[in-house]
Structures are given as C-alpha cells and as structure tokens.
Design a protein around this motif. Structure first.
Motif, PDB file in Angstrom:
ATOM      1  N   HIS A 122       0.757  -1.420  -0.091  1.00 57.17           N
ATOM      2  CA  HIS A 122      -0.008   0.075  -0.047  1.00 57.17           C
ATOM      3  C   HIS A 122       0.781   1.164   0.101  1.00 57.17           C
ATOM      4  O   HIS A 122       2.119   1.120   0.541  1.00 57.17           O
ATOM      5  CB  HIS A 122      -1.033   0.057   1.241  1.00 57.17           C
ATOM      6  CG  HIS A 122      -0.613   0.390   2.521  1.00 57.17           C
ATOM      7  ND1 HIS A 122      -0.529   1.634   3.084  1.00 57.17           N
ATOM      8  CD2 HIS A 122       0.162  -0.239   3.434  1.00 57.17           C
ATOM      9  CE1 HIS A 122       0.212   1.839   4.193  1.00 57.17           C
ATOM     10  NE2 HIS A 122       0.215   0.524   4.532  1.00 57.17           N
ATOM     11  N   ASP A 147       5.535   1.966   7.268  1.00 54.88           N
ATOM     12  CA  ASP A 147       4.179   1.638   7.199  1.00 54.88           C
ATOM     13  C   ASP A 147       3.493   2.316   5.955  1.00 54.88           C
ATOM     14  O   ASP A 147       2.968   3.276   5.931  1.00 54.88           O
ATOM     15  CB  ASP A 147       3.059   1.846   8.357  1.00 54.88           C
ATOM     16  CG  ASP A 147       1.753   1.596   8.172  1.00 54.88           C
ATOM     17  OD1 ASP A 147       1.375   0.822   7.195  1.00 54.88           O
ATOM     18  OD2 ASP A 147       0.879   1.916   9.224  1.00 54.88           O
ATOM     19  N   GLU A 179      -5.280   2.001   2.232  1.00 44.43           N
ATOM     20  CA  GLU A 179      -5.389   0.557   3.042  1.00 44.43           C
ATOM     21  C   GLU A 179      -5.497   1.225   4.516  1.00 44.43           C
ATOM     22  O   GLU A 179      -6.051   0.585   5.358  1.00 44.43           O
ATOM     23  CB  GLU A 179      -3.994   0.114   2.850  1.00 44.43           C
ATOM     24  CG  GLU A 179      -3.846  -1.274   3.731  1.00 44.43           C
ATOM     25  CD  GLU A 179      -3.313  -1.079   5.151  1.00 44.43           C
ATOM     26  OE1 GLU A 179      -3.862  -1.921   5.864  1.00 44.43           O
ATOM     27  OE2 GLU A 179      -2.861   0.049   5.437  1.00 44.43           O
ATOM     28  N   ASP A 180      -4.979   2.406   4.782  1.00 42.70           N
ATOM     29  CA  ASP A 180      -4.654   2.679   6.212  1.00 42.70           C
ATOM     30  C   ASP A 180      -5.668   3.765   6.802  1.00 42.70           C
ATOM     31  O   ASP A 180      -5.493   4.100   7.797  1.00 42.70           O
ATOM     32  CB  ASP A 180      -3.213   3.300   6.333  1.00 42.70           C
ATOM     33  CG  ASP A 180      -2.391   2.507   7.435  1.00 42.70           C
ATOM     34  OD1 ASP A 180      -3.240   2.010   8.271  1.00 42.70           O
ATOM     35  OD2 ASP A 180      -1.220   2.615   7.476  1.00 42.70           O
ATOM     36  N   TRP A 190     -10.434  -1.328   6.556  1.00 41.66           N
ATOM     37  CA  TRP A 190      -8.961  -1.214   6.120  1.00 41.66           C
ATOM     38  C   TRP A 190      -9.058  -1.697   4.664  1.00 41.66           C
ATOM     39  O   TRP A 190     -10.123  -2.409   4.190  1.00 41.66           O
ATOM     40  CB  TRP A 190      -8.120  -2.163   6.899  1.00 41.66           C
ATOM     41  CG  TRP A 190      -8.181  -1.856   8.364  1.00 41.66           C
ATOM     42  CD1 TRP A 190      -9.079  -2.495   9.398  1.00 41.66           C
ATOM     43  CD2 TRP A 190      -7.566  -0.904   9.055  1.00 41.66           C
ATOM     44  NE1 TRP A 190      -9.026  -1.747  10.595  1.00 41.66           N
ATOM     45  CE2 TRP A 190      -7.690  -1.084  10.301  1.00 41.66           C
ATOM     46  CE3 TRP A 190      -6.206  -0.105   8.677  1.00 41.66           C
ATOM     47  CZ2 TRP A 190      -7.260  -0.237  11.148  1.00 41.66           C
ATOM     48  CZ3 TRP A 190      -5.675   0.707   9.669  1.00 41.66           C
ATOM     49  CH2 TRP A 190      -6.167   0.361  11.054  1.00 41.66           C
ATOM     50  N   ASP A 215       4.257  -5.471   3.595  1.00 40.51           N
ATOM     51  CA  ASP A 215       3.725  -4.492   4.812  1.00 40.51           C
ATOM     52  C   ASP A 215       4.683  -4.269   5.791  1.00 40.51           C
ATOM     53  O   ASP A 215       4.984  -5.298   6.609  1.00 40.51           O
ATOM     54  CB  ASP A 215       2.435  -4.704   5.017  1.00 40.51           C
ATOM     55  CG  ASP A 215       1.715  -3.537   5.550  1.00 40.51           C
ATOM     56  OD1 ASP A 215       2.217  -2.275   5.705  1.00 40.51           O
ATOM     57  OD2 ASP A 215       0.597  -3.781   6.119  1.00 40.51           O
ATOM     58  N   MET A 216       5.324  -3.180   5.882  1.00 40.05           N
ATOM     59  CA  MET A 216       6.146  -2.820   7.206  1.00 40.05           C
ATOM     60  C   MET A 216       7.475  -3.793   7.255  1.00 40.05           C
ATOM     61  O   MET A 216       7.560  -4.610   7.924  1.00 40.05           O
ATOM     62  CB  MET A 216       5.353  -2.665   8.444  1.00 40.05           C
ATOM     63  CG  MET A 216       4.508  -2.013   8.529  1.00 40.05           C
ATOM     64  SD  MET A 216       3.601  -1.535   9.991  1.00 40.05           S
ATOM     65  CE  MET A 216       2.285  -2.809   9.803  1.00 40.05           C
ATOM     66  N   THR A 263      -5.362  -8.343   9.531  1.00 42.60           N
ATOM     67  CA  THR A 263      -6.335  -8.090   8.696  1.00 42.60           C
ATOM     68  C   THR A 263      -5.432  -7.091   7.653  1.00 42.60           C
ATOM     69  O   THR A 263      -5.199  -5.833   8.000  1.00 42.60           O
ATOM     70  CB  THR A 263      -7.524  -7.283   9.031  1.00 42.60           C
ATOM     71  OG1 THR A 263      -8.352  -8.232  10.131  1.00 42.60           O
ATOM     72  CG2 THR A 263      -8.533  -6.837   8.067  1.00 42.60           C
ATOM     73  N   ASP A 264      -5.070  -7.351   6.359  1.00 43.84           N
ATOM     74  CA  ASP A 264      -4.421  -6.377   5.390  1.00 43.84           C
ATOM     75  C   ASP A 264      -4.694  -6.838   4.077  1.00 43.84           C
ATOM     76  O   ASP A 264      -5.718  -7.712   3.759  1.00 43.84           O
ATOM     77  CB  ASP A 264      -2.929  -6.996   5.838  1.00 43.84           C
ATOM     78  CG  ASP A 264      -1.830  -5.806   5.566  1.00 43.84           C
ATOM     79  OD1 ASP A 264      -2.544  -4.805   4.888  1.00 43.84           O
ATOM     80  OD2 ASP A 264      -0.816  -5.937   5.987  1.00 43.84           O
ATOM     81  N   PHE A 288       2.854  -4.999  16.246  1.00 44.81           N
ATOM     82  CA  PHE A 288       3.510  -4.426  15.496  1.00 44.81           C
ATOM     83  C   PHE A 288       4.860  -3.685  16.003  1.00 44.81           C
ATOM     84  O   PHE A 288       4.855  -3.576  17.099  1.00 44.81           O
ATOM     85  CB  PHE A 288       2.734  -3.281  14.645  1.00 44.81           C
ATOM     86  CG  PHE A 288       1.443  -3.910  13.818  1.00 44.81           C
ATOM     87  CD1 PHE A 288       1.896  -4.661  12.882  1.00 44.81           C
ATOM     88  CD2 PHE A 288       0.075  -3.658  14.117  1.00 44.81           C
ATOM     89  CE1 PHE A 288       0.782  -5.216  11.955  1.00 44.81           C
ATOM     90  CE2 PHE A 288      -0.931  -3.945  13.604  1.00 44.81           C
ATOM     91  CZ  PHE A 288      -0.611  -4.976  12.603  1.00 44.81           C
ATOM     92  N   TRP A 292       4.701   1.910  14.967  1.00 46.22           N
ATOM     93  CA  TRP A 292       3.405   1.743  14.156  1.00 46.22           C
ATOM     94  C   TRP A 292       2.558   2.765  14.524  1.00 46.22           C
ATOM     95  O   TRP A 292       2.199   2.842  15.685  1.00 46.22           O
ATOM     96  CB  TRP A 292       3.102   0.328  14.335  1.00 46.22           C
ATOM     97  CG  TRP A 292       1.722  -0.015  13.547  1.00 46.22           C
ATOM     98  CD1 TRP A 292       1.496  -0.180  12.193  1.00 46.22           C
ATOM     99  CD2 TRP A 292       0.490  -0.296  14.235  1.00 46.22           C
ATOM    100  NE1 TRP A 292       0.217  -0.418  12.001  1.00 46.22           N
ATOM    101  CE2 TRP A 292      -0.532  -0.635  13.163  1.00 46.22           C
ATOM    102  CE3 TRP A 292      -0.250  -0.260  15.496  1.00 46.22           C
ATOM    103  CZ2 TRP A 292      -1.786  -0.679  13.275  1.00 46.22           C
ATOM    104  CZ3 TRP A 292      -1.374  -0.329  15.677  1.00 46.22           C
ATOM    105  CH2 TRP A 292      -2.282  -0.812  14.568  1.00 46.22           C
ATOM    106  N   HIS A 293       1.814   3.436  13.374  1.00 45.57           N
ATOM    107  CA  HIS A 293       0.898   4.629  13.791  1.00 45.57           C
ATOM    108  C   HIS A 293       1.172   5.341  14.892  1.00 45.57           C
ATOM    109  O   HIS A 293       0.384   5.973  15.711  1.00 45.57           O
ATOM    110  CB  HIS A 293      -0.616   3.783  14.124  1.00 45.57           C
ATOM    111  CG  HIS A 293      -1.081   3.043  12.803  1.00 45.57           C
ATOM    112  ND1 HIS A 293      -2.088   2.518  12.804  1.00 45.57           N
ATOM    113  CD2 HIS A 293      -0.666   2.929  11.587  1.00 45.57           C
ATOM    114  CE1 HIS A 293      -2.409   1.752  11.701  1.00 45.57           C
ATOM    115  NE2 HIS A 293      -1.196   2.048  10.993  1.00 45.57           N
TER     116      HIS A 293
HETATM  117  C1  AHN Z   1      -5.607  -4.010  11.527  1.00 42.67           C
HETATM  118  O1  AHN Z   1      -4.955  -3.000  12.349  1.00 42.67           O
HETATM  119  C2  AHN Z   1      -6.790  -4.608  11.800  1.00 42.67           C
HETATM  120  N1  AHN Z   1      -4.841  -4.033  10.367  1.00 42.67           N
HETATM  121  C3  AHN Z   1      -3.570  -3.513  10.148  1.00 42.67           C
HETATM  122  C4  AHN Z   1      -3.303  -3.518   8.819  1.00 42.67           C
HETATM  123  C5  AHN Z   1      -2.182  -2.461   8.528  1.00 42.67           C
HETATM  124  C6  AHN Z   1      -2.350  -0.911   9.056  1.00 42.67           C
HETATM  125  N2  AHN Z   1      -0.995  -2.606   7.928  1.00 42.67           N
HETATM  126  C7  AHN Z   1      -0.529  -1.304   7.916  1.00 42.67           C
HETATM  127  N3  AHN Z   1      -1.297  -0.545   8.642  1.00 42.67           N
END
Ligand code: AHN
Ligand code: ZN
Length: 323
Positions: A122, A147, A179-180, A190, A215-216, A263-264, A288, A292-293
């Motif tokens: 993504h 991310d 995606e995010d 998502w 991813d990541m 879930t991705d 993660f 992350w975030h």
């Molecule tokens: C969930 O937190 C359910 N999915 C995260 C998927 C994701 C977010 N990948 C990167 N950022």
C-alpha cells in the motif's frame, strides 16, 4: 637442518589440513546450483532512497497534495523501468463517510505471460498517528516510512532490477491506495483499495497464480513470522518464500514460526481466491513495530539490512521461479 625439515613437514601438514577443512566447508552441489541462479543483486541503498523520496513528498494521505504528487512520481518510476502502467482512479467511501480520491497503480512486466506473480504494497499513509504515546500527536498524519513506503520502496527497486534483468515470468507490481484509513474493531474499514482491485481488476478476468504483499518491511531487527491468514490459505507459497529466505542467508529475519493474524491487503485477494501471503513485521504477542501509527514512523525507523533481507529474498524467489 633437522629443525628445518621438521618445520617444512609441519607447514605441509597445516596446509593439507587447511585444504581438507576447506573441502569440508564446501556447500553441497544442490546449494551451489541454487546460488548460481540467484545472481540479481537487490540494492538496499536504492530501496532506502526510494523510501526517502516518498517521505519527502509529505504524508501521502488521500485527498492531499502530497498524495497526488507522489502518485504521479510512482507512475513515472514504474514506466521508466519498463512496466506497462495502468492507473485505477476511484472514489472510495471510508468508514467515517469521507470520500477518498484513491488510485491503485499497476505496473506489468511481460503482460502477455499467463503465469503471473503479483507483488503488492500500500502506498497511502494513515491520517492519524493514533498509536502515539503522546495524545497531542493523535491528530497528526504519519510519515509512513515503514508503514507504506517500505513495501513500495522495495518493490520499486525490484521493478528497477526487472527492467535491467529480463525474465519471462509475468510480474505485476501493484501499489494499492486507501489501506490505512481504517478503525480498530472494524475489519471492513481497512484495505479499501485492494478490495476494489480484487473485485475490479485492471483487466477483466485477471487472476495471478500467486501474490505477495509487503507491509512494514523496513524496521530495525524486524522478524517476519508466518502470518496466520497466509499460512491458512496459501501454505505452499509461504513455505517456498521462507525457504528461499533461509537459503539466501536470511533465516534470522524469516522465522519458521506461525505469527498472529493480520487483517491486511492480502485478505482481500484471498477472498476472491487468489493465493496471497503477507510479509509483515508482526510479533505474535508484542504486535507491530513500536513505531506503528506513531510520529516515529519516519526515516530513522528504517534499516537497510532489513530491506536487503526482504528485497533479496523476493528477487531470489522471482528469478529462481523463472528458470
Ligand atoms: C489492523 O489493524 C486490523 N490491520 C492493520 C493493517 C495495517 C495497518 N497495515 C498497515 N497499517
Ligand atoms: Zn498502518
């Protein structure tokens, strides 16, 4: 004289011993064959630079100038490396009602080949650093170096290598959007871009035999466990990629253990029957990467060693497969 003869004999012994030692350390023939196929060099400096270039646009949050500028650059880069590029512009409705001007970007190599491998990541950024320890940062967008940009950066470097080293395998590189912009506890919120792509592919009836999501993939000392949905739905692809990683010397990154369920984007492909796996840093208990975030998901979160482990593994998988 005696001492001289003795030392010459002992020197000979040492040399012979070294010689036989060297022979014992030799890899078995099968390994040598594998190694000789794996000759394409994944340049981690180049991948790092591709990540930095994305971050310099600013957070690639849908409906922003940074997002639009980065989109044009991604299309230019894929085209420059010889891919046939298709863009899918679509308005997607986020969980909070926001209409996102989203674009999926597909770069195809050997579009006529029926045997196809889809590589995806993504490219959008999360609008909120809502996992940041400082609540004041929760309303800020993330840089998304790891991310988002890490998967795209690795795939741009792979595209550059494919452009220089032709293969007869069909390869599609897909950068999915939106995606995010999701929310905790709502799995459907998502992966909007990949859900759209899975149900509306760029070519009618498009069905790759295999798909690999990155991813990541840039975190320091990242560990890649076998993600749960991947191992449940595409176990042979997981095992193959993890075994290529081990043969390539990256068994410290790709652990032979089952991780958590994430879930991705790959889940959207699995839903329509495409065998898809996720290479993602997700610890079965710790979750993660700590950046992350958060606002710490910036260039300092990126390790060239990790990029190399992932990128070289995927390149080796591609070229081993194509012969
Ligand atoms: C969930 O937190 C359910 N999915 C995260 C998927 C994701 C977010 N990948 C990167 N950022
Ligand atoms: Zn995210």
């Amino acid at each position: 004289m005696k001492i001289k003869t003795f030392s010459i004999i002992s020197l000979l012994c040492v040399l012979l011993a070294c010689g036989s030692q060297r022979n014992e350390n030799k890899q078995p023939d099968t390994n040598e064959q594998t190694t000789s196929k794996m000759s394409i060099f994944f340049n981690a400096d180049s991948a790092y630079d591709y990540i930095n270039r994305q971050v310099l646009f600013g957070p690639r949050v849908p409906n922003t100038e940074s997002h639009r500028n980065c989109r044009e650059w991604l299309i230019t880069e894929l085209t420059r490396h010889g891919a046939s590029v298709t863009r899918q512009d679509v308005k997607l409705t986020a969980f909070d009602g926001t209409i996102l001007d989203a674009t999926n970007i597909i770069g195809s190599f050997n579009p006529e080949a029926s045997d196809r491998l889809l590589l995806l990541a993504h490219w959008d950024c999360r609008p909120w650093a809502d996992a940041d320890p400082d609540p004041a940062n929760h309303s800020k967008a993330v840089d998304g170096a790891n991310d988002g940009a890490s998967g795209v950066g690795v795939l741009l470097e792979i595209a550059r290598q494919i452009g220089k080293n032709s293969t007869n395998k069909g390869i599609d590189i897909l950068f999915v959007d939106a995606e995010d912009w999701g929310t905790d506890g709502n799995d459907e919120s998502w992966a909007l871009g990949s859900r759209y792509f899975a149900n509306n592919p760029h070519q009618p009836g498009y069905r790759p035999q295999q798909a690999i999501l990155l991813d990541m993939v840039g975190g320091h000392n990242a560990k890649f466990y076998k993600e749960y949905f991947s191992i449940q739905n595409a176990p042979s692809l997981v095992d193959k990629v993890w075994s290529v990683a081990a043969q390539s010397g990256y068994e410290n990154y790709f652990l032979p253990q089952i991780g958590g369920a994430v879930t991705d984007d790959h889940v959207e492909l699995l839903k329509v029957g495409i065998p898809a796996i996720n290479i993602i840093e997700f610890h079965p208990t710790n979750g993660f990467n700590p950046t992350w975030h958060t606002t710490n998901d910036n260039m300092t979160a990126i390790s060239k060693e990790t990029l190399k482990a992932v990128g070289q593994t995927v390149i080796n998988y591609i070229y081993e497969q194509s012969e």
